[in-house]
Design an enzyme around this catalytic site. Structure first.
Site, PDB file in Angstrom:
ATOM      1  N   ASP A   1       0.855  -1.187   0.000  1.00  0.00           N
ATOM      2  CA  ASP A   1       0.000   0.000   0.000  1.00  0.00           C
ATOM      3  C   ASP A   1       0.889   1.235   0.000  1.00  0.00           C
ATOM      4  O   ASP A   1       2.061   1.154  -0.326  1.00  0.00           O
ATOM      5  CB  ASP A   1      -0.945  -0.030   1.202  1.00  0.00           C
ATOM      6  CG  ASP A   1      -0.195  -0.321   2.497  1.00  0.00           C
ATOM      7  OD1 ASP A   1       0.911   0.224   2.685  1.00  0.00           O
ATOM      8  OD2 ASP A   1      -0.696  -1.111   3.322  1.00  0.00           O
TER       9      ASP A   1
ATOM     10  N   HIS B   1       1.157  -9.053  -4.169  1.00  0.00           N
ATOM     11  CA  HIS B   1       0.154  -8.146  -3.604  1.00  0.00           C
ATOM     12  C   HIS B   1       0.797  -6.770  -3.412  1.00  0.00           C
ATOM     13  O   HIS B   1       1.341  -6.440  -2.358  1.00  0.00           O
ATOM     14  CB  HIS B   1      -0.345  -8.699  -2.265  1.00  0.00           C
ATOM     15  CG  HIS B   1      -1.399  -7.851  -1.617  1.00  0.00           C
ATOM     16  ND1 HIS B   1      -2.750  -8.097  -1.746  1.00  0.00           N
ATOM     17  CD2 HIS B   1      -1.305  -6.748  -0.820  1.00  0.00           C
ATOM     18  CE1 HIS B   1      -3.435  -7.201  -1.067  1.00  0.00           C
ATOM     19  NE2 HIS B   1      -2.572  -6.364  -0.491  1.00  0.00           N
TER      20      HIS B   1
ATOM     21  N   ASP C   1       0.405 -18.477  -4.972  1.00  0.00           N
ATOM     22  CA  ASP C   1       0.706 -17.226  -5.669  1.00  0.00           C
ATOM     23  C   ASP C   1      -0.601 -16.515  -5.978  1.00  0.00           C
ATOM     24  O   ASP C   1      -1.076 -16.494  -7.117  1.00  0.00           O
ATOM     25  CB  ASP C   1       1.501 -17.537  -6.947  1.00  0.00           C
ATOM     26  CG  ASP C   1       2.059 -16.274  -7.585  1.00  0.00           C
ATOM     27  OD1 ASP C   1       1.881 -15.187  -7.008  1.00  0.00           O
ATOM     28  OD2 ASP C   1       2.657 -16.376  -8.669  1.00  0.00           O
TER      29      ASP C   1
ATOM     30  N   GLU D   1       2.625 -10.481  -0.229  1.00  0.00           N
ATOM     31  CA  GLU D   1       2.924  -9.054  -0.058  1.00  0.00           C
ATOM     32  C   GLU D   1       4.363  -8.857   0.430  1.00  0.00           C
ATOM     33  O   GLU D   1       4.765  -9.428   1.435  1.00  0.00           O
ATOM     34  CB  GLU D   1       1.967  -8.406   0.938  1.00  0.00           C
ATOM     35  CG  GLU D   1       2.175  -6.896   1.043  1.00  0.00           C
ATOM     36  CD  GLU D   1       1.170  -6.235   1.966  1.00  0.00           C
ATOM     37  OE1 GLU D   1       0.886  -5.041   1.769  1.00  0.00           O
ATOM     38  OE2 GLU D   1       0.667  -6.912   2.875  1.00  0.00           O
TER      39      GLU D   1
END
Length: 604
Positions: A128, A466, A514, A523
């Protein structure tokens, strides 16, 4: 590349093959004229001298040149390839012109504008765009530690300047998060950005799936005025970086000035940064006592101020930090638990300097705890489980284990390079090689000796990471907060690759999927990737282990001369002995100063 020694031997052998033909005495038929014989010998000697001179000149000209100060870079390998881009993909702010991640650009340049401050820069935490300063500070401390100790390996890999730029990108940002020019402060910034539920209507760094370059929603700034853990970790980051940049006197002094200010704040305004803070959902801090030991240790190494060693060595502080507990969780070095790292640093101080009284008692206890931790990592001991593939389960069944594995591998290798000959685990003696073998096996697991590669290079690696940046095409189209979710939910591979980044990793049974939607598998995070740099890219690149140089991390430490310990206190033990003393052990004794077990031959 050719082997210099082999090249020299070949030329020398060739010269040896030629020399006998030149130096062999010339054969003559019997003659009665001695003058002719002498003349011929003179001519032969002149010819031999001339040819030998020419041969030696030729050999010298063709010998390989040895350059001791400027060795050519080592050939790239799996360890050094990732160094080049491992953390650059997480950069925030205005990127330098030579940034080497093609799909990244300037982002979040208005961070801090709500406070009329410039808080641009630094690193996004993971997939993020939140900047959590607690784990980010730990990542910078760990990176600085590697540069302080292994700068020669970085330089041999051609990455020293790059990794120093990586550290400075983080420390420049940390200096912005408090008034670093003041003597005292009353607050620091804990994070920039905000998380939330993906289904929420309020745009934030979790509910939106956008490239950082396209973020147009408000990014709030969170501050704290009682956050000892965060401030002490920031002090550790700035102090360790000041050693990295000690040749840049102005910048190093700026870092030290900030260190002293923020560490004083951590000591005077006690509290946990994550209390009543959104960070508790992501990076919850469990204590600040370990950060006090960690921060004080780095301040001592950076400044040579003995008062910081006295603090790090204080028995009460060590006790509160859990230094004498034997819980498994206390042996796992992480962004939340700095005690194992501090104990290793202080153990090396004991090994190299033997400071003696008044530090020996606590340093010796730290040394014992380090040995226990290292024993628990070895395969012959069952403190921690291992997967069938060989990964040690330091998270005890919880996800995101690889970051802890890498940190343990780094500490193990660091100790293997110290002057310790070995140690006992119960009745078994282990040499330093056991630590290096542990580190190599764990890193080998991450780099390929497992059911699935966990880093972004090689033939097989996760394709559905991710992470917002690599999952969205860099096609000059701005995807909205919700519009970007089509890429998050896509079954296609990411259009961009975070080269060298390590994902969260497998579960306890080597299971790995995955899947972009499962951040516990795929991530990457800044804390794990700092460990990826620290352990394999530095400690294990190169077959031989160079020892720890006492002139690196200890460069500011003055010679230590043990003080004379005070005389022992007079005994004040009153015995009531209804039972016999057997073999020196008192059985059934009751006395004011008697502890369990009681040995009457032991005054301690």
């Amino acid at each position: 590349m050719y082997d210099r020694g082999a090249s020299f031997e070949i030329e020398e052998a060739a010269a040896d093959d030629r020399r006998p033909a030149l130096l062999r005495p010339v054969e003559h038929k019997t003659t009665t004229k001695k003058r002719n014989t002498i003349f011929l010998w003179m001519i032969g000697a002149i010819l031999v001298a001339g040819l030998a001179t020419a041969l030696i000149s030729s050999m010298v000209k063709n010998l390989p040149r040895h350059r001791h100060r400027h060795q050519p870079p080592l050939p790239p390998d799996n360890y050094t390839l990732a160094l080049n881009k491992a953390l650059n993909a997480q950069r925030s702010g205005r990127l330098p012109e030579d940034d080497n991640v093609s799909w990244r650009g300037d982002s979040c340049l208005k961070d801090g504008s709500s406070l009329s401050e410039d808080l641009s820069g630094g690193y996004y935490d993971a997939g993020d765009a939140i900047k959590f300063n607690f784990p980010q500070s730990f990542a910078m401390t760990l990176l600085s530690w590697t540069v302080v100790e292994y700068s020669a390996k970085y330089e041999a890999a051609g990455e020293l300047n790059h990794v120093k730029e990586t550290i400075k990108w983080g420390t420049d940002y940390l200096l912005k998060t408090f008034n670093n020019s003041a003597d005292t402060i009353d607050r620091v910034v804990t994070q920039v950005g905000r998380g939330g539920f993906p289904s929420g209507t309020d745009p934030n760094d979790h509910s939106c799936w956008m490239r950082p370059e396209d973020i147009d929603y408000e990014r709030p700034v969170t501050e704290c005025n009682r956050c000892s853990d965060l401030a002490a970790e920031m002090a550790a980051a700035l102090a360790s970086a000041s050693i990295v940049f000690k040749d840049s006197v102005t910048y190093s002094h700026q870092l030290i000035r900030g260190v002293e200010t923020v560490f004083q704040f951590s000591r005077e305004r006690r509290g946990l940064y994550s209390i009543e803070n959104q960070a508790a959902n992501f990076y919850n801090s469990t204590s600040y006592w370990d950060e006090f030991v960690w921060g004080a240790t780095w301040l001592y190494y950076a400044t040579g101020n003995i008062s910081y060693l006295e603090l790090a060595n204080a028995p009460a502080l060590a006790t509160r930090a859990g230094a004498f507990e034997r819980r498994l969780c206390d042996r796992v070095f992480s962004w939340d638990n700095k005690l194992p790292g501090a104990q290793v640093l202080l153990t090396c101080l004991r090994i190299f300097f033997s400071p003696g009284y008044p530090y020996e008692e606590i340093l010796n206890e730290f040394h014992k705890q380090v040995e226990l931790s290292m024993c628990s990592f070895l395969p012959n001991h069952t403190s921690f489980n291992r997967t069938r593939g060989g990964m040690i389960d330091l998270s005890q069944g919880q996800p995101r284990n690889l970051q802890y594995v890498l940190n343990a591998a780094f500490l193990a290798h660091y100790l293997s390079a110290s002057d310790t000959g070995g140690w006992y685990c119960g009745p078994d003696f282990y040499t330093r090689d056991a630590l290096r073998q542990f580190a190599e096996k764990q890193i080998g697991y991450i780099l390929g000796a497992n059911p699935r590669n966990m880093v972004g290079f090689g033939d097989h690696y996760p394709k559905h990471v991710h992470h917002r940046g690599p999952s969205i095409p860099n096609d000059n189209i701005k995807y909205s907060c919700k519009g970007g979710w089509r890429w998050r939910n896509s079954k296609k591979s990411n259009p961009n690759t975070i080269v060298g980044a390590m994902v969260a990793g497998p579960y306890k049974h080597d299971g790995f999927e995955d899947l972009r939607e499962n951040y516990n598998y795929t991530e990457p995070a800044i804390t794990g990737n700092a460990g990826l740099v620290a352990a394999p890219l530095v400690a294990l690149s190169g077959k031989e282990s160079s020892g720890i140089d006492r002139n690196t991390v200890f460069s500011a430490v003055s010679p230590m001369y043990p003080a004379e310990p005070p005389p022992p206190a007079p005994w004040n033990i009153r015995f009531f002995c209804p039972k016999m003393h057997i073999l020196g052990f008192e059985l059934g004794a009751v006395g004011k100063n008697v502890t369990e077990p009681t040995n009457i031959f032991d005054k301690k």
